[in-house]
Write an enzyme that holds these catalytic residues in place. Structure first.
Site, short mmCIF file in Angstrom:
data_model
loop_
_atom_site.label_atom_id
_atom_site.label_comp_id
_atom_site.label_asym_id
_atom_site.label_seq_id
_atom_site.Cartn_x
_atom_site.Cartn_y
_atom_site.Cartn_z
N ASP A 175 -12.04 57.50 98.95
CA ASP A 175 -11.10 56.69 99.85
C ASP A 175 -10.03 55.84 99.15
O ASP A 175 -8.95 55.78 99.72
CB ASP A 175 -11.74 55.99 101.06
CG ASP A 175 -13.14 55.45 100.46
OD1 ASP A 175 -13.12 55.15 99.04
OD2 ASP A 175 -13.83 54.88 101.25
N GLY A 210 -16.99 57.09 97.55
CA GLY A 210 -17.39 57.70 96.34
C GLY A 210 -18.84 57.24 96.36
O GLY A 210 -19.45 56.51 97.11
#
Ligand SMILES: [Zn+2]
Length: 339
Positions: free
Chosen positions: A112, A72
Site C-alpha cells: 500500500d 505488507g
C-alpha cells in the site's frame, strides 16, 4: 468510454474499490468495512462482490486489468500476500492467481505504501519528477521510494521500510520490538502519547478539553496548536524536529527530487513545515538542502490510483505530466480514432 482499471486498496479497516482512468481520474468508487478477522477467503469474497458491483453499474467500461494494493509484507512479483499484521488468517495468499482466475484479467499487486507513492508520483504532488520519497505519517510511519522512474523494491520487495530506520537510542519501544525507530518517535501515535503525558485529565488545558479529558491524539495537538496553545505549539515543534531528522536521512540515502508527506498528520503540514525545514538546514549536507518537502495531494485515493497505474501504465517510467505532454502531440490522432 476510455480504458479503465479496476483498483482495490485492501486496508485493515476498510476495503476500497474503484474504476480508474489512465489520467488518474476515479470514475466510480465503492467500499466496505474489511472483514479483517474472518480470514482471506471472506475478504477475497468481498473484493469479488465489490468488483461485480462496479462492473454491473458500468457495463460499458472497458476494463483491462486489476491493480491491487495491500499491507505488507507482500511479494509484488510473485503476487503473494505474505502475512500482514492487520489481517487475520492471511498466510502466503496467492492473491494474483486467485483474482486473475476469477476475472480472466491481468492482476498486479503492490504494497500500500508503494502504491500511494506511485499515485502521488504519477497523478499528485510528485508529477513530473524522476525520483521521490513518499512518507505517510499517521498511526505509524510508512513510505515508498520512486527512484529514477521506478518503484524501488529491493530484496523480496521489502525496501523503504522508512518507519523502522533507527534514528535515536531512546524512547518508547516500537511495536517491531526495537527502540529508537523513526515511527516510535515521530508517528501521530507518538505525538499523541507525548501530549497525553504532558497533561493530566481535568487540568483545564486545551489539549485535555479537546480530548474530553481522555487520551490526547495528534489531531487534538494540531487543533490546539492552530488555536495558538503554547503547549501544543511546543509539541508540534518537537514533532517537526523528529520528522526533520528522519527526512534528512531520506535525502542523504535516496537523493530524491521531492519528499511528499501524506497521512493524517499532513493535515498539520503548514504548522510542521518551518521546523522540518530548519532541521534539514541544520543537518543535511549542503547539496541536499534545497529539496522541496511538500504535502500529499491525493488523500486516501493515492493508493487506489497508484494501484490502477500498475495496469494502466505498466512498463512505463513516465508520470501524468509526461503523458499530458505526449497527448498534446497526438491529440489529432486520438480525435480521429474517436470520430
Ligand atoms: Zn520499529
Amino acid at each position: 468510454m476510455s480504458t479503465l482499471a479496476l483498483a482495490f486498496d485492501l486496508g485493515g479497516t476498510e476495503l476500497r474499490g474503484a474504476l480508474v482512468e489512465r489520467g488518474g481520474d476515479v470514475v466510480a468508487r465503492v467500499s466496505a468495512p474489511t472483514l479483517a478477522g474472518a480470514g482471506s477467503k471472506a475478504v477475497i469474497g468481498q473484493i469479488i462482490t465489490l468488483a461485480d458491483t462496479l462492473l454491473k453499474e458500468h457495463p460499458q467500461a472497458k476494463v483491462t486489468g486489476i491493480g491491487m494494493c495491500a499491507p505488507g509484507p507482500l511479494d509484488p512479483k510473485a503476487g503473494i500476500v505474505i502475512g500482514p499484521p492487520t489481517l487475520a488468517g492471511w498466510h502466503n495468499v496467492p492473491l494474483i492467481d486467485i483474482l486473475s482466475r476469477q476475472f480472466g484479467l491481468p492482476v498486479r499487486l503492490e504494497n500500500d505504501a508503494n502504491a500511494a507513492a506511485l499515485g502521488e508520483w504519477r497523478f499528485g504532488a510528485g508529477r513530473g519528477t524522476g525520483s521521490l520519497v513518499f512518507v505517510t505519517v499517521s498511526t505509524g510511519i510508512g513510505g515508498g521510494v520512486i527512484a529514477d522512474g521506478h518503484v524501488y523494491h529491493g530484496r523480496r520487495g521489502l525496501a523503504a521500510e522508512i518507519g523502522h530506520m533507527t534514528i535515536t537510542g531512546e524512547g518508547d519501544r516500537c511495536f517491531c520490538g526495537a527502540v529508537g525507530c523513526f515511527e516510535a518517535v515521530a508517528s501521530g501515535t507518538a505525538l499523541g502519547r507525548r501530549a497525553t503525558r504532558l497533561t493530566v485529565p481535568g487540568d483545564g488545558s486545551l489539549l485535555r478539553r479537546l480530548s474530553n479529558n481522555g487520551d490526547v491524539s495528534a489531531r487534538h495537538v494540531v487543533e490546539a496548536a492552530r488555536a495558538g496553545d503554547v503547549a501544543a505549539r511546543g509539541l508540534v515543534k518537537a514533532e517537526a524536529q523528529w520528522l526533520g531528522i528522519g527526512f534528512t536521512n531520506l535525502l542523504h540515502l535516496y537523493s530524491p527530487d521531492l519528499i511528499v508527506m501524506g497521512g493524517g498528520l499532513s493535515n498539520g503540514f503548514d504548522l510542521l513545515a518551518p521546523t522540518i525545514r530548519a532541521t534539514i538546514e541544520q543537518r543535511a549536507m549542503q547539496a541536499y538542502r534545497d529539496v522541496p518537502i511538500v504535502p500529499a495531494e491525493l488523500g486516501d485515493r493515492a493508493g487506489l490510483v497508484g494501484a490502477a497505474s500498475l495496469i494502466l501504465w505498466e512498463g512505463e517510467p513516465g508520470t501524468a505530466l509526461a503523458m499530458v505532454q505526449n497527448d498534446e502531440t497526438t491529440t489529432g490522432a486520438r480525435e480521429a480514432s474517436q470520430g
